[in-house]
Design a protein around this motif. Sequence first.
Motif, PDB file in Angstrom:
ATOM      1  N   PHE A  27       0.821  -1.209   0.000  1.00 11.49           N
ATOM      2  CA  PHE A  27       0.000   0.000   0.000  1.00 11.49           C
ATOM      3  C   PHE A  27       0.857   1.261   0.000  1.00 11.49           C
ATOM      4  O   PHE A  27       1.821   1.372   0.745  1.00 11.49           O
ATOM      5  CB  PHE A  27      -0.915   0.033   1.226  1.00 11.49           C
ATOM      6  CG  PHE A  27      -2.031  -0.959   1.143  1.00 11.49           C
ATOM      7  CD1 PHE A  27      -3.133  -0.712   0.355  1.00 11.49           C
ATOM      8  CD2 PHE A  27      -1.981  -2.140   1.855  1.00 11.49           C
ATOM      9  CE1 PHE A  27      -4.174  -1.620   0.274  1.00 11.49           C
ATOM     10  CE2 PHE A  27      -3.006  -3.059   1.785  1.00 11.49           C
ATOM     11  CZ  PHE A  27      -4.110  -2.794   0.996  1.00 11.49           C
ATOM     12  N   HIS A  28       0.469   2.198  -0.842  1.00 16.24           N
ATOM     13  CA  HIS A  28       1.070   3.534  -0.856  1.00 16.24           C
ATOM     14  C   HIS A  28      -0.094   4.504  -0.650  1.00 16.24           C
ATOM     15  O   HIS A  28      -1.014   4.558  -1.467  1.00 16.24           O
ATOM     16  CB  HIS A  28       1.772   3.799  -2.189  1.00 16.24           C
ATOM     17  CG  HIS A  28       2.391   5.145  -2.267  1.00 16.24           C
ATOM     18  ND1 HIS A  28       3.452   5.512  -1.476  1.00 16.24           N
ATOM     19  CD2 HIS A  28       2.087   6.216  -3.027  1.00 16.24           C
ATOM     20  CE1 HIS A  28       3.773   6.759  -1.755  1.00 16.24           C
ATOM     21  NE2 HIS A  28       2.960   7.211  -2.691  1.00 16.24           N
ATOM     22  N   ILE A  29      -0.079   5.208   0.456  1.00 20.32           N
ATOM     23  CA  ILE A  29      -1.171   6.088   0.877  1.00 20.32           C
ATOM     24  C   ILE A  29      -2.474   5.269   0.971  1.00 20.32           C
ATOM     25  O   ILE A  29      -3.418   5.461   0.204  1.00 20.32           O
ATOM     26  CB  ILE A  29      -1.351   7.300  -0.057  1.00 20.32           C
ATOM     27  CG1 ILE A  29      -0.009   7.951  -0.369  1.00 20.32           C
ATOM     28  CG2 ILE A  29      -2.313   8.314   0.558  1.00 20.32           C
ATOM     29  CD1 ILE A  29      -0.055   8.991  -1.464  1.00 20.32           C
ATOM     30  N   SER A  35      -5.580   6.341   5.831  1.00 18.77           N
ATOM     31  CA  SER A  35      -5.083   5.863   7.118  1.00 18.77           C
ATOM     32  C   SER A  35      -4.474   7.020   7.898  1.00 18.77           C
ATOM     33  O   SER A  35      -4.089   8.042   7.335  1.00 18.77           O
ATOM     34  CB  SER A  35      -4.037   4.769   6.910  1.00 18.77           C
ATOM     35  OG  SER A  35      -2.851   5.325   6.386  1.00 18.77           O
ATOM     36  N   GLU A  36      -4.398   6.838   9.200  1.00 17.52           N
ATOM     37  CA  GLU A  36      -3.825   7.862  10.076  1.00 17.52           C
ATOM     38  C   GLU A  36      -2.364   8.137   9.728  1.00 17.52           C
ATOM     39  O   GLU A  36      -1.911   9.272   9.721  1.00 17.52           O
ATOM     40  CB  GLU A  36      -3.940   7.409  11.533  1.00 17.52           C
ATOM     41  CG  GLU A  36      -3.583   8.468  12.546  1.00 17.52           C
ATOM     42  CD  GLU A  36      -4.644   9.541  12.671  1.00 17.52           C
ATOM     43  OE1 GLU A  36      -4.278  10.661  13.067  1.00 17.52           O
ATOM     44  OE2 GLU A  36      -5.811   9.286  12.375  1.00 17.52           O
ATOM     45  N   ALA A  37      -1.616   7.084   9.396  1.00 20.18           N
ATOM     46  CA  ALA A  37      -0.201   7.245   9.041  1.00 20.18           C
ATOM     47  C   ALA A  37      -0.049   8.084   7.776  1.00 20.18           C
ATOM     48  O   ALA A  37       0.854   8.913   7.677  1.00 20.18           O
ATOM     49  CB  ALA A  37       0.454   5.876   8.858  1.00 20.18           C
ATOM     50  N   SER A  38      -0.937   7.890   6.807  1.00 20.41           N
ATOM     51  CA  SER A  38      -0.886   8.681   5.579  1.00 20.41           C
ATOM     52  C   SER A  38      -1.172  10.151   5.871  1.00 20.41           C
ATOM     53  O   SER A  38      -0.583  11.042   5.263  1.00 20.41           O
ATOM     54  CB  SER A  38      -1.907   8.177   4.562  1.00 20.41           C
ATOM     55  OG  SER A  38      -1.621   6.874   4.172  1.00 20.41           O
ATOM     56  N   SER A  39      -2.079  10.393   6.802  1.00 19.32           N
ATOM     57  CA  SER A  39      -2.434  11.774   7.141  1.00 19.32           C
ATOM     58  C   SER A  39      -1.239  12.552   7.673  1.00 19.32           C
ATOM     59  O   SER A  39      -1.125  13.754   7.456  1.00 19.32           O
ATOM     60  CB  SER A  39      -3.552  11.788   8.182  1.00 19.32           C
ATOM     61  OG  SER A  39      -4.688  11.158   7.670  1.00 19.32           O
ATOM     62  N   GLN A  83       1.768  12.276   6.667  1.00 16.34           N
ATOM     63  CA  GLN A  83       2.710  12.538   5.582  1.00 16.34           C
ATOM     64  C   GLN A  83       2.152  13.545   4.582  1.00 16.34           C
ATOM     65  O   GLN A  83       2.662  13.701   3.492  1.00 16.34           O
ATOM     66  CB  GLN A  83       3.028  11.239   4.840  1.00 16.34           C
ATOM     67  CG  GLN A  83       3.634  10.181   5.685  1.00 16.34           C
ATOM     68  CD  GLN A  83       3.738   8.865   4.917  1.00 16.34           C
ATOM     69  OE1 GLN A  83       3.247   8.736   3.808  1.00 16.34           O
ATOM     70  NE2 GLN A  83       4.382   7.893   5.529  1.00 16.34           N
ATOM     71  N   ARG A  84       1.127  14.241   4.951  1.00 18.10           N
ATOM     72  CA  ARG A  84       0.404  15.125   4.040  1.00 18.10           C
ATOM     73  C   ARG A  84       1.257  16.255   3.465  1.00 18.10           C
ATOM     74  O   ARG A  84       0.935  16.819   2.427  1.00 18.10           O
ATOM     75  CB  ARG A  84      -0.798  15.699   4.765  1.00 18.10           C
ATOM     76  CG  ARG A  84      -1.819  16.223   3.847  1.00 18.10           C
ATOM     77  CD  ARG A  84      -3.067  16.593   4.578  1.00 18.10           C
ATOM     78  NE  ARG A  84      -4.038  17.002   3.593  1.00 18.10           N
ATOM     79  CZ  ARG A  84      -5.311  16.941   3.746  1.00 18.10           C
ATOM     80  NH1 ARG A  84      -5.804  16.485   4.856  1.00 18.10           N
ATOM     81  NH2 ARG A  84      -6.124  17.338   2.804  1.00 18.10           N
ATOM     82  N   VAL A 137      -2.764  13.342  -3.669  1.00 14.08           N
ATOM     83  CA  VAL A 137      -3.708  12.228  -3.510  1.00 14.08           C
ATOM     84  C   VAL A 137      -4.799  12.617  -2.508  1.00 14.08           C
ATOM     85  O   VAL A 137      -5.975  12.343  -2.726  1.00 14.08           O
ATOM     86  CB  VAL A 137      -2.979  10.935  -3.082  1.00 14.08           C
ATOM     87  CG1 VAL A 137      -3.964   9.838  -2.705  1.00 14.08           C
ATOM     88  CG2 VAL A 137      -2.050  10.454  -4.183  1.00 14.08           C
ATOM     89  N   PHE A 138      -4.419  13.298  -1.430  1.00 13.00           N
ATOM     90  CA  PHE A 138      -5.399  13.735  -0.429  1.00 13.00           C
ATOM     91  C   PHE A 138      -6.400  14.708  -1.041  1.00 13.00           C
ATOM     92  O   PHE A 138      -7.582  14.664  -0.709  1.00 13.00           O
ATOM     93  CB  PHE A 138      -4.701  14.366   0.778  1.00 13.00           C
ATOM     94  CG  PHE A 138      -4.462  13.397   1.890  1.00 13.00           C
ATOM     95  CD1 PHE A 138      -5.268  13.377   3.009  1.00 13.00           C
ATOM     96  CD2 PHE A 138      -3.434  12.474   1.805  1.00 13.00           C
ATOM     97  CE1 PHE A 138      -5.056  12.475   4.024  1.00 13.00           C
ATOM     98  CE2 PHE A 138      -3.214  11.567   2.810  1.00 13.00           C
ATOM     99  CZ  PHE A 138      -4.024  11.562   3.927  1.00 13.00           C
ATOM    100  N   GLN A 139      -5.947  15.578  -1.914  1.00 13.50           N
ATOM    101  CA  GLN A 139      -6.867  16.505  -2.590  1.00 13.50           C
ATOM    102  C   GLN A 139      -7.872  15.728  -3.433  1.00 13.50           C
ATOM    103  O   GLN A 139      -9.061  16.057  -3.459  1.00 13.50           O
ATOM    104  CB  GLN A 139      -6.096  17.492  -3.460  1.00 13.50           C
ATOM    105  CG  GLN A 139      -5.386  18.554  -2.671  1.00 13.50           C
ATOM    106  CD  GLN A 139      -4.568  19.483  -3.566  1.00 13.50           C
ATOM    107  OE1 GLN A 139      -4.293  19.174  -4.717  1.00 13.50           O
ATOM    108  NE2 GLN A 139      -4.180  20.620  -3.021  1.00 13.50           N
ATOM    109  N   GLY A 140      -7.401  14.690  -4.132  1.00 16.99           N
ATOM    110  CA  GLY A 140      -8.298  13.848  -4.916  1.00 16.99           C
ATOM    111  C   GLY A 140      -9.308  13.122  -4.052  1.00 16.99           C
ATOM    112  O   GLY A 140     -10.496  13.037  -4.399  1.00 16.99           O
ATOM    113  N   ILE A 141      -8.856  12.623  -2.903  1.00 13.07           N
ATOM    114  CA  ILE A 141      -9.752  11.922  -1.977  1.00 13.07           C
ATOM    115  C   ILE A 141     -10.791  12.890  -1.413  1.00 13.07           C
ATOM    116  O   ILE A 141     -11.978  12.565  -1.328  1.00 13.07           O
ATOM    117  CB  ILE A 141      -8.944  11.250  -0.849  1.00 13.07           C
ATOM    118  CG1 ILE A 141      -8.128  10.085  -1.423  1.00 13.07           C
ATOM    119  CG2 ILE A 141      -9.849  10.773   0.281  1.00 13.07           C
ATOM    120  CD1 ILE A 141      -7.094   9.535  -0.472  1.00 13.07           C
ATOM    121  N   GLU A 142     -10.345  14.078  -1.027  1.00 16.42           N
ATOM    122  CA  GLU A 142     -11.279  15.085  -0.497  1.00 16.42           C
ATOM    123  C   GLU A 142     -12.307  15.483  -1.550  1.00 16.42           C
ATOM    124  O   GLU A 142     -13.488  15.644  -1.248  1.00 16.42           O
ATOM    125  CB  GLU A 142     -10.514  16.298   0.010  1.00 16.42           C
ATOM    126  CG  GLU A 142      -9.759  16.031   1.291  1.00 16.42           C
ATOM    127  CD  GLU A 142      -8.785  17.133   1.671  1.00 16.42           C
ATOM    128  OE1 GLU A 142      -8.654  18.129   0.913  1.00 16.42           O
ATOM    129  OE2 GLU A 142      -8.137  16.993   2.721  1.00 16.42           O
TER     130      GLU A 142
END
Length: 141
Positions: free
Chosen positions: A17-19, A62-66, A68-69, A77-82
């Motif tokens: 898994f990556h992000i 995941s919390e760990a990905s958060s 590394q934002r 990727v976070f912008q795409g998810i949001e």
Amino acid sequence: MDVPLENDICSICHANFHIPCQANCSHWFCGNCILQVWNHRSALHPCKCPLCRREITLLVPSEASSRQRQDPEVGEVFQGIERYNRIFGERANGLMQRMQDLPFLLKRLLQDLINPQRSLPLVMRARVYLAVKLPLLSMQL
């Protein structure tokens, strides 16, 4: 569970898994992989889980990905998810969809209550409230 299983891999790219992101059906995917699935099919409709074929209306990193934002790739990727969650997470879903999502949302809410360091996103809180409240209101009518 806020992280995928230790030896698990993304079912889309078949790599580690990556992000990692969890869908409302409780399956885990790489954030970028599930966004590519969505963009490949139709950006106007939510994508279906490649494993169970349920409509994905919510993606939770995941919390760990958060943490590394700040990394530009992770931030993108976070912008795409949001964006995905804004489009499909807030729209009115049928009663069946809310009932299917309830175990996933309640588990996430319980994790949020147990760990005060975590902050459940507003869209998830609203969905938990609507998933619980609306069926109760419809039964009273």
